[in-house]
Design an enzyme around this catalytic site. Structure first.
Site, PDB file in Angstrom:
ATOM      1  N   ASP A   1       3.260   0.773 -17.229  1.00 32.14           N
ATOM      2  CA  ASP A   1       2.356  -0.314 -16.867  1.00 32.14           C
ATOM      3  C   ASP A   1       0.918   0.166 -16.826  1.00 32.14           C
ATOM      4  OD1 ASP A   1       1.836  -3.021 -15.610  1.00 32.14           O
ATOM      5  OD2 ASP A   1       1.078  -1.701 -14.021  1.00 32.14           O
TER       6      ASP A   1
ATOM      7  N   TYR B   1      -7.919  -0.142 -15.826  1.00 30.46           N
ATOM      8  CA  TYR B   1      -7.551   1.187 -15.307  1.00 30.46           C
ATOM      9  C   TYR B   1      -8.382   2.246 -16.019  1.00 30.46           C
ATOM     10  CZ  TYR B   1      -3.390  -0.882 -13.047  1.00 30.46           C
ATOM     11  OH  TYR B   1      -2.517  -1.625 -12.284  1.00 30.46           O
TER      12      TYR B   1
ATOM     13  N   SER C   1       0.716  11.893 -10.149  1.00 33.68           N
ATOM     14  CA  SER C   1      -0.310  12.752 -10.749  1.00 33.68           C
ATOM     15  C   SER C   1       0.308  14.066 -11.231  1.00 33.68           C
ATOM     16  CB  SER C   1      -1.456  13.009  -9.759  1.00 33.68           C
ATOM     17  OG  SER C   1      -0.967  13.346  -8.504  1.00 33.68           O
TER      18      SER C   1
END
Lengths: 347, 347, 347, 347
Positions: A52, A57, A296
């Site tokens: 997604d 972003y 991350s």
């Protein structure tokens, strides 16, 4: 490790993994280059085939990185579920952003260019736009689908009223209605997904793709003793200012106390961390189509997937204990003195 | 005295007086017999030709008294606008009350029998009913209209979501949509009529018929120094318990302070009472179709109508002063960083 | 005694008691005069306010007796849910019976005359009629509803295909679709209500009003040792010939063995009779709107209602034991190798 | 040799040959390379211009071989009727296969790539998919048609209920409905094509494209004395295990006896083989649009076409004799005592 199960995305026939990977803040933002590839590879290899992203972003870099990695990994398009979102735009022009027909069409085209794809599986309206007639919005997303640029469209952070309005327009003109809503749902944010959307689940079989299942990390317990360096609240301190400030106040302190109690429950009774408990709790909800994870590092993805083993442990008794700790369940809708018979779950 | 003006009831062609008379608590309840006739007569003689009642008011006696008086006064049916409401029912059977087709049809029939009329002008759904499919509700009110038992139908205390849902069904099947919403609106109760319903005013030309314009009397100033005998809060102490209790607390004390400030403004700058100011303030709102007055004496009706003279005095400057005192205006809907262009007034 | 609970009749807002009383074979047939009144009175006094009949029951006398008794007992029409059915007709003319527009309209009128009522709550098509276009059938029932002769219409013994066809016509012309299906459902008759209708429950919220919950008495255990005098199989030997004959064969003997095992389970583990267990088992099914009881004596009604106490005892463990004894559960629909994701429960 | 006649494919204007050639098991499977070309050439030269395949046949190789041969033979696209099917998918991903919008669109695109064509004439849903809303299925096939990738869409092995549901959606949104159903029909498999689909033939003019007209070879008589080597039951013993096993049991032995009787009838009265009789019997049915032949050698095609000469010999008297041997005709639908007037052929 337990296998990732698939659910239908709302009323659609599209099958999405119970846990998916989102690019918000991380992919293309705090994480760039090879690490993005490592994260996506470990996710895909472990059953997460839905990714997604959004035009907003990392100002488009999330889409670019995701598109690059998919190509480099040589993943088959049909094996993937790719979703992106429109609203915020990337520039400041009067028609950059929002949900005008102009931006929906121009914006989708640019998303596809950044992703290097012919189509996405689902295109989301990243917010409602009160300055555009709903008829224009639904017609434009319908056009994008008919053009072949997306298989479905969906909403994000829309009110039940706005979703009903979109359904009304779709009924009136025989257009594609939205199939899902991307919303926040976690142990501390329940009103909208559990109460406001309630009538939509039965009426439209609405699916939700959940973000912030960990309440921006609060439910991992890592903020129990302050804001550690390198965490989301430290790295994006400006964005999360409101949340961080609240942690010092009564409301925030109550939440931290609850996280502590949940940690005890998780560790002593379920043999898992509070993170896994919080993720499993959202995933267990039958209205959840997928829980969007953020990561991350590749290890984070693997760790989060341990929540799959916790889901079957959430027996009615455990769920009751969780409710007792949370003490924040929404009241049912009023029936004005009449017996409760399927309140709100209207045809 | 200023003449009572007429406005259209929402999108309809029906003309309703800016002030109308409601039977809640009083007519058929605390007031019976000849005094009911006196009140209705003075109202009608002074331009108020709309009378609002409900099956639940005084358990049906409100409708009976109103019907009796209309007959005794020999008023022409065509000169009157009669509205009643369904939901609460009069007995406790499982199908007594609510908005099933069965109760809408059977209940309307019984309302007409109590009123001694062939039809009412508007039949209201007195509450939403989450246990009945909206399709059934709209189809049943449509049937009542087609049957000739009512000219229009409307809602009371429905959410914007529910009104949109009713419009959706009406669109889908080509049925009569509701034309108005009977809701509370006063200086201390603003969120729903001013913000939640905002998109409906432009989209559907929704009209509102306002009750509690004086906040159950709070805005008359009569509770500034406690609860005098004979007032609504004294007579119906059980019903108003929550409101009365709150008067002792911070929220209530703040309201009383504001009423005092508004009184000063009314008396010193507008030469009227705070009651008239409060009524005029609601009546001035262009979305208001009618303000429903309650009265237990003929004099009250006459006194309330003085508010008509105050409306033209509510200049932008005065309105700003009122806002400054109230300090409770709803925030506009979010535009997520985009410039405010007709927010919410969609379609 | 446990109170009779109410459920919505399918997607409608009509509330029906979990147990209702039907007139088939008994009322107006084997039972006439005062006993009919006694049975209906005891039912009504114990919370059963729904009475089901049909034009064909006792050739119209069932409707006549029921109508007479309602009048004599002075029951309020709004407190009752009255349902009747059309198809078989009472005479042999070519247009007597079936589901032509002519018979639906003429037949309903005659039902109301026999019942002495202005309307019934639900009018059922007592069988499908393959010789009449579905468009004519749906239009005619819609006419009956718009005329005010019934609030809803429903089907009986229709296939899922035929119900879908009726829904198709209703969609096409914006007409009232049927809201329920009156079908046989018991421990020995499961395929249609549990499998064939499965997709209709979710798609249309179809309700079922169940008859023969006791398999014509077989599930009371009274036929375990032959056909006692005075029982349904003895009194109506011609009608039940096929069933009675089968009791001598392998299939019937197997059923009797299962009834014996269920009796043991009922008595030893649940402290009830197999009759109560069988009734409770049907009532527990969430798709059941009401279970129609038949009774030739008031005591039978009272005895049957004891099943209400058994429903909460049907835990998952007990249900598993029942399935093990019955060993006749329908297989799920084929998914042709794809994982089962909500099979058949289509939007 | 008699010429191959053409019929319309169901309600469409597309003309299909009464006998067509299918690739199931053979083309691209047991037959590859030049022999495929030989078979297709002899078929085309003898009037068979319709070729049926599927994504699942030989895992995509059937489409590849067929596409290659068409190109090598230099056949004009307009002279051909090419049909393929979607459902089974070629990989095991969660969205590989089924009838989601994603697979219908992605899958059709891949079919066309394997065939080397811009479009097929008809795209079939190779099975129903109970996990996808019918609205999504019909919208997606409609999209494929509007995109120009197919001229029509159709179903295979769907129930009458599912076909009615698809028609309902098509009516609701004004979309292309399916025009045909590919089903099994032969002397031993009659219930579905002759009874279940019966109402669809008149109402929608549904066409059927028949496979297994010879009951997988059983009706050729070649299995009368066991399973010869090289036959379908031998080569695909695993796939046909159930059928083969049944041949040893009562049901199978009865079928073999009937094949013997039919052989006698064919040879002595019609001067043909039982194979030709069985093919002609299916082809004669006016609801049959085309009978799909399978062949592993060119001679087989030529031999099968001799059935054309048998069709006119199937007089009412011969048909009665066949029925007498088969003794397996489906009962007509119940009319519940009413005279049979066009049973089921509604609308």
């Amino acid at each position: 490790m337990s296998e990732v199960k698939f659910r239908r995305l709302g009323p659609s026939g599209l099958r999405v993994p119970l846990f998916s990977l989102g690019g918000w803040l991380t992919l293309g933002g705090t994480v760039v280059g090879d690490p993005v590839k490592d994260i996506i590879k470990v996710a895909f290899d472990n059953g997460i085939n839905m990714f997604d992203t959004a035009e907003a972003y990392a100002k488009g870099r999330s889409e670019q990185e995701m598109g690059r990695v998919i190509k480099e990994l040589g993943l088959r398009r049909t094996d993937l579920v790719i979703t992106t979102k429109l609203f915020w735009g990337l520039r400041n022009g009067p028609n950059d952003g929002g949900l005008s027909r102009k931006h929906i069409i121009e914006g989708t085209k640019e998303c596809l260019e950044r992703l290097g794809l012919d189509y996405v599986d689902v295109i989301f309206a990243h917010r409602p736009d009160v300055s555009v007639p709903m008829e224009e919005i639904v017609r434009a997303f319908n056009w994008v689908i008919e053009k072949g640029w997306a298989h479905y469209w969906a909403t994000s952070e829309w009110s039940a009223y706005e979703i009903e309005e979109a359904q009304h327009v779709a009924t009136k003109f025989g257009l594609h209605p939205p199939i899902a809503e991307q919303c926040q749902h976690n142990m501390f944010h329940r009103e909208r997904p559990e109460k406001e959307y309630h009538p939509l689940y039965k009426k439209y079989d609405l699916g939700i793709t959940v973000f912030s299942a960990l309440a921006s990390g609060l439910l991992t317990g890592k903020y129990n003793d302050g804001i550690p360096e390198g965490t989301r609240f430290a790295t994006h301190s400006k964005f999360f200012k409101g949340t961080v400030d609240s942690l010092q106040k009564e409301d925030g302190l109550t939440k931290i106390r609850k996280v502590n109690e949940l940690s005890t429950l998780a560790e002593q009774e379920l043999g898992c961390s509070v993170t896994h408990l919080a993720l499993a709790w959202v995933a267990k909800n039958p209205n959840t189509s997928t829980v969007i994870l953020g990561a991350s590092k590749p290890e984070q993805v693997l760790d989060n997937l341990k929540a799959l083993e916790v889901i079957p442990k959430l027996t009615p008794e455990v769920m009751d204990k969780i409710e007792a700790i949370l003490d924040n369940k929404s009241a049912p809708p009023p029936t004005f003195g009449r017996p409760h018979l399927d309140p709100m779950g209207r045809l």
